[in-house]
Design a protein around this motif. Structure first.
Motif, PDB file in Angstrom:
ATOM      1  N   ARG A  26       0.827  -1.216   0.000  1.00 47.95           N
ATOM      2  CA  ARG A  26       0.000   0.000   0.000  1.00 47.95           C
ATOM      3  C   ARG A  26       0.857   1.260   0.000  1.00 47.95           C
ATOM      4  O   ARG A  26       0.549   2.241  -0.686  1.00 47.95           O
ATOM      5  N   SER A  27       1.980   1.275   0.749  1.00 45.03           N
ATOM      6  CA  SER A  27       2.865   2.431   0.791  1.00 45.03           C
ATOM      7  C   SER A  27       3.481   2.687  -0.578  1.00 45.03           C
ATOM      8  O   SER A  27       3.582   3.835  -1.045  1.00 45.03           O
ATOM      9  N   GLY A  28       3.897   1.616  -1.267  1.00 46.13           N
ATOM     10  CA  GLY A  28       4.472   1.770  -2.607  1.00 46.13           C
ATOM     11  C   GLY A  28       3.468   2.323  -3.595  1.00 46.13           C
ATOM     12  O   GLY A  28       3.784   3.186  -4.413  1.00 46.13           O
ATOM     13  N   LEU A  29       2.227   1.825  -3.514  1.00 48.17           N
ATOM     14  CA  LEU A  29       1.198   2.331  -4.428  1.00 48.17           C
ATOM     15  C   LEU A  29       0.885   3.792  -4.165  1.00 48.17           C
ATOM     16  O   LEU A  29       0.705   4.595  -5.092  1.00 48.17           O
ATOM     17  N   ALA A  79       1.476   6.940  -6.778  1.00 49.59           N
ATOM     18  CA  ALA A  79       0.376   7.826  -7.134  1.00 49.59           C
ATOM     19  C   ALA A  79       0.732   9.289  -6.890  1.00 49.59           C
ATOM     20  O   ALA A  79       0.411  10.174  -7.692  1.00 49.59           O
ATOM     21  N   GLN A  80       1.403   9.558  -5.748  1.00 49.05           N
ATOM     22  CA  GLN A  80       1.805  10.933  -5.458  1.00 49.05           C
ATOM     23  C   GLN A  80       2.804  11.435  -6.503  1.00 49.05           C
ATOM     24  O   GLN A  80       2.749  12.580  -6.951  1.00 49.05           O
ATOM     25  N   THR A  81       3.759  10.625  -6.925  1.00 54.16           N
ATOM     26  CA  THR A  81       4.742  11.032  -7.941  1.00 54.16           C
ATOM     27  C   THR A  81       4.075  11.355  -9.268  1.00 54.16           C
ATOM     28  O   THR A  81       4.374  12.358  -9.932  1.00 54.16           O
ATOM     29  N   GLU A  82       3.154  10.514  -9.677  1.00 53.23           N
ATOM     30  CA  GLU A  82       2.453  10.760 -10.937  1.00 53.23           C
ATOM     31  C   GLU A  82       1.631  12.036 -10.867  1.00 53.23           C
ATOM     32  O   GLU A  82       1.551  12.806 -11.830  1.00 53.23           O
TER      33      GLU A  82
END
Length: 306
Positions: free
Chosen positions: A250-253, A257-260
């Motif tokens: 979940r942390s990786g996802l 998402a924040q980077t995109e």
């Protein structure tokens, strides 16, 4: 004269001694004496101790009053549920009326033995296999009642009847063994399922308790590692919590998402200029020729040209 008297006295004494020896009887404590006088039953039965009978006229028969243990030969029969079995038993009986035991029946022992065999066959035909194997007390009481009724008229009472052994065919033994094995297997599975249910309830309670304290999961993990290391194994299996893997996923996802989102905002604020066309590199000849050409300001006017 004296010699004749002495001779008569000696003869009388000898006759008395012979008569006494012929008439004297001893009845033991566990016996009773039945006297037949000229073929007819005497009025009383002789009690234990010393007694006298009339020789040649009386005949005395001693009857044992002890409890007799008589084995009943194995009887083969078919039960009510059509199973062939062999059943043997033992009968305990005793004589309560010595006169009836002598007068009313020829041989009371043989009579009791035959009655026990027929009664046992009758009980086998009226009973089921399960009753013969597990409910023997009721069958013993039934046998006792069947035998006691006619035996009372013989001066005999049946104390008790016990079924000793029930022999089954080999096919029936195998079937019963399979049935017992299946029953035990079912019990084992039910007990195992019940244990799993109780363990799942306890694990759910433990999980609910550890969810309030996240550090409890880490402590439990360390306890598991200590328990495994105590076995002195060469290989250490370190369990990795599935919840931690899900948290990392979940942390990786979320980071992706924040980077995109940040890149999308930056691209929307300014549009980048079109890149200039690349210029072809100059060759050394062109570079030398360009250096040899004079500047336009240094050239002379047209009129001055020859």
């Amino acid at each position: 004269m004296v010699e004749e008297l002495v001779t008569a006295g000696v003869a009388l004494a000898c006759t008395g001694t012979v008569y006494l020896m012929a008439a004297a009887r001893v009845v033991k404590q566990y016996e009773r004496g039945v006297v037949l006088r000229l073929g007819r039953l005497a009025s009383e039965v002789r009690e234990p101790g010393f007694t006298m009978i009339v020789p040649i006229i009386d005949r005395m028969r001693k009857v044992n009053m002890q409890i007799v243990t008589m084995p009943v030969p194995a009887q083969e029969g078919i039960t009510r549920d059509n199973v062939t079995v062999r059943v043997d038993a033992v009968v305990y009986f005793k004589v309560v009326d010595a006169a009836d035991a002598v007068i009313r029946v020829e041989d009371y022992r043989f009579a009791v033995s035959q009655m026990a065999q027929t009664s046992l066959r009758s009980i086998i035909g009226k009973s089921e296999l399960d009753d013969l194997l597990s409910n023997r007390e009721k069958l013993n009481q039934g046998l006792e009642l069947m035998m006691d009724s006619p035996a009372i008229g013989w001066g005999v009472t049946v104390d008790r009847v016990e079924i000793k052994d029930v022999s089954l065919p080999e096919t029936m033994k195998r079937s019963m063994a399979r049935q017992a094995e299946a029953t035990r297997d079912r019990r084992a599975r039910v007990i195992n399922a019940d244990a799993e249910l109780q363990a799942s309830k306890k694990l759910a309670e433990a999980a609910a308790a550890m969810s309030d304290q996240p550090a409890a999961l880490q402590l439990r993990l360390l306890q598991t590692v200590v328990a495994v290391a105590a076995e002195k194994n060469s290989t250490l299996v370190l369990p990795f919590p599935v919840e931690l893997l899900r948290f990392l996923e979940r942390s990786g996802l979320q980071a992706q998402a924040q980077t995109e989102a940040a890149e999308a905002e930056r691209d929307g604020g300014r549009r980048p200029a079109a890149p200039a066309a690349p210029r072809a590199p100059r060759t050394p000849v062109e570079h030398g020729a360009e250096a040899a050409l004079p500047e336009l300001a240094d050239l002379p006017p047209v009129e001055d040209l020859p």
